[in-house]
Design an enzyme around this catalytic site. Structure first.
Site, PDB file in Angstrom:
ATOM      1  N   CYS A 190       0.825  -1.213   0.000  1.00 54.07           N
ATOM      2  CA  CYS A 190       0.000   0.000   0.000  1.00 54.07           C
ATOM      3  C   CYS A 190       0.864   1.271   0.000  1.00 54.07           C
ATOM      4  O   CYS A 190       1.438   1.593  -1.025  1.00 54.07           O
ATOM      5  CB  CYS A 190      -1.002  -0.051   1.150  1.00 54.07           C
ATOM      6  SG  CYS A 190      -2.426   1.003   0.864  1.00 54.07           S
ATOM      7  N   HIS A 204      -2.973  -4.975   1.869  1.00 55.09           N
ATOM      8  CA  HIS A 204      -2.284  -5.133   3.160  1.00 55.09           C
ATOM      9  C   HIS A 204      -2.117  -6.604   3.562  1.00 55.09           C
ATOM     10  O   HIS A 204      -2.868  -7.091   4.417  1.00 55.09           O
ATOM     11  CB  HIS A 204      -3.074  -4.420   4.261  1.00 55.09           C
ATOM     12  CG  HIS A 204      -3.035  -2.941   4.160  1.00 55.09           C
ATOM     13  ND1 HIS A 204      -2.039  -2.171   4.737  1.00 55.09           N
ATOM     14  CD2 HIS A 204      -3.855  -2.076   3.529  1.00 55.09           C
ATOM     15  CE1 HIS A 204      -2.251  -0.903   4.471  1.00 55.09           C
ATOM     16  NE2 HIS A 204      -3.360  -0.812   3.741  1.00 55.09           N
ATOM     17  N   GLU A 242      -0.126  -7.747   5.551  1.00 56.23           N
ATOM     18  CA  GLU A 242       0.219  -7.803   6.979  1.00 56.23           C
ATOM     19  C   GLU A 242      -1.031  -7.885   7.855  1.00 56.23           C
ATOM     20  O   GLU A 242      -0.944  -8.169   9.039  1.00 56.23           O
ATOM     21  CB  GLU A 242       1.086  -6.589   7.371  1.00 56.23           C
ATOM     22  CG  GLU A 242       0.407  -5.210   7.365  1.00 56.23           C
ATOM     23  CD  GLU A 242       0.326  -4.553   5.981  1.00 56.23           C
ATOM     24  OE1 GLU A 242       0.417  -5.257   4.954  1.00 56.23           O
ATOM     25  OE2 GLU A 242       0.143  -3.315   5.948  1.00 56.23           O
TER      26      GLU A 242
HETATM   27  N1  GLN Z   1      -3.608   6.366   0.818  1.00 53.91           N
HETATM   28  C1  GLN Z   1      -2.424   6.082   1.543  1.00 53.91           C
HETATM   29  C2  GLN Z   1      -1.222   6.865   1.036  1.00 53.91           C
HETATM   30  O1  GLN Z   1      -1.315   7.653   0.189  1.00 53.91           O
HETATM   31  C3  GLN Z   1      -2.065   4.608   1.543  1.00 53.91           C
HETATM   32  C4  GLN Z   1      -3.034   3.864   2.380  1.00 53.91           C
HETATM   33  C5  GLN Z   1      -2.501   2.683   3.067  1.00 53.91           C
HETATM   34  O2  GLN Z   1      -1.297   2.401   3.135  1.00 53.91           O
HETATM   35  N2  GLN Z   1      -3.433   1.994   3.662  1.00 53.91           N
HETATM   36  O3  GLN Z   1      -0.160   6.655   1.510  1.00 53.91           O
END
Ligand code: GLN
Length: 199
Positions: free
Chosen positions: A82, A178, A180
């Site tokens: 992410c 994610h 994790e």
């Molecule tokens: N939207 C987040 C960002 O720009 C990422 C979201 C996340 O890691 N759950 O970093």
């Protein structure tokens, strides 16, 4: 026999503990990376989910940006989830104007592509590299991969949107979601295999 592997988790912000837990479940030594010097003592680095704008600010403030770029250009294995995927992207769409990434992954990434916090969702994704069973994926204000260079392998696509959500380029693995936050260890194991192949 699997060689002894030490994986660092970049501990500026985000899901650090959760990644360390998943790695320990695989009997891998996991360390929280809080100073750039530690990058010399690890076999692989996880860049966790969290908030990439905050990570970028903290990385700059803590003097991490150049050491991380050097680690990457020396071929150091990385696994981003992410916000970690965003940090690894060479090109960022819809980032903050001053937002910096480490780069190293020849892709462009669109931040918050799946919508806002309320548009977070859980689904299953087909990922043949992990075997025939689908992988449970949690998306939280997730980015997607908009374009990839020729040498980037696409590992998964979101069937609703057609968006690329998991990629690999040599020793860099990155996903929009994610891993994790679920107890399916296959993606972490896949990363450890990438590391051991290189050792
Ligand atoms: N939207 C987040 C960002 O720009 C990422 C979201 C996340 O890691 N759950 O970093």
């Amino acid at each position: 026999m699997t060689p002894e592997v030490t994986v660092g988790v970049l501990a500026l912000q985000g899901d650090v503990r959760e990644h360390m837990q998943r790695l320990r479940e695989l009997s891998v030594t996991a360390v929280a990376v809080t100073s750039p010097q530690q990058l010399g003592d690890i076999n692989g680095l996880v860049l966790p989910g969290g908030e990439s704008t905050t990570m970028s600010i903290l990385a700059r403030r803590e003097g991490f940006l150049d050491p991380l770029r050097e680690y990457r250009s020396a071929g150091g294995p990385c696994f981003g989830s992410c916000a970690g995927l965003i940090m690894l992207a060479d090109e960022l769409i819809d980032g903050r104007p001053d937002q910096q990434t480490i780069g190293g992954l020849s892709i462009s990434v669109r931040r918050n592509a799946f919508g806002r916090q309320v548009d977070s969702f859980e689904t299953i994704v087909e990922m043949p590299a992990l075997g025939p069973d689908p992988y449970p994926a949690v998306f939280i204000r997730a980015p997607w991969v908009e374009t990839v260079a020729e040498n980037v392998e696409i590992l998964a696509i979101n069937d609703k949107t057609g968006a690329i959500i998991a990629v690999r380029q040599e020793s860099v693995l990155a996903v929009s979601f994610h891993p994790e936050l679920t107890d399916d260890l296959r993606l972490h194991r896949y990363f450890v295999d990438i590391i051991t192949e290189q050792m």
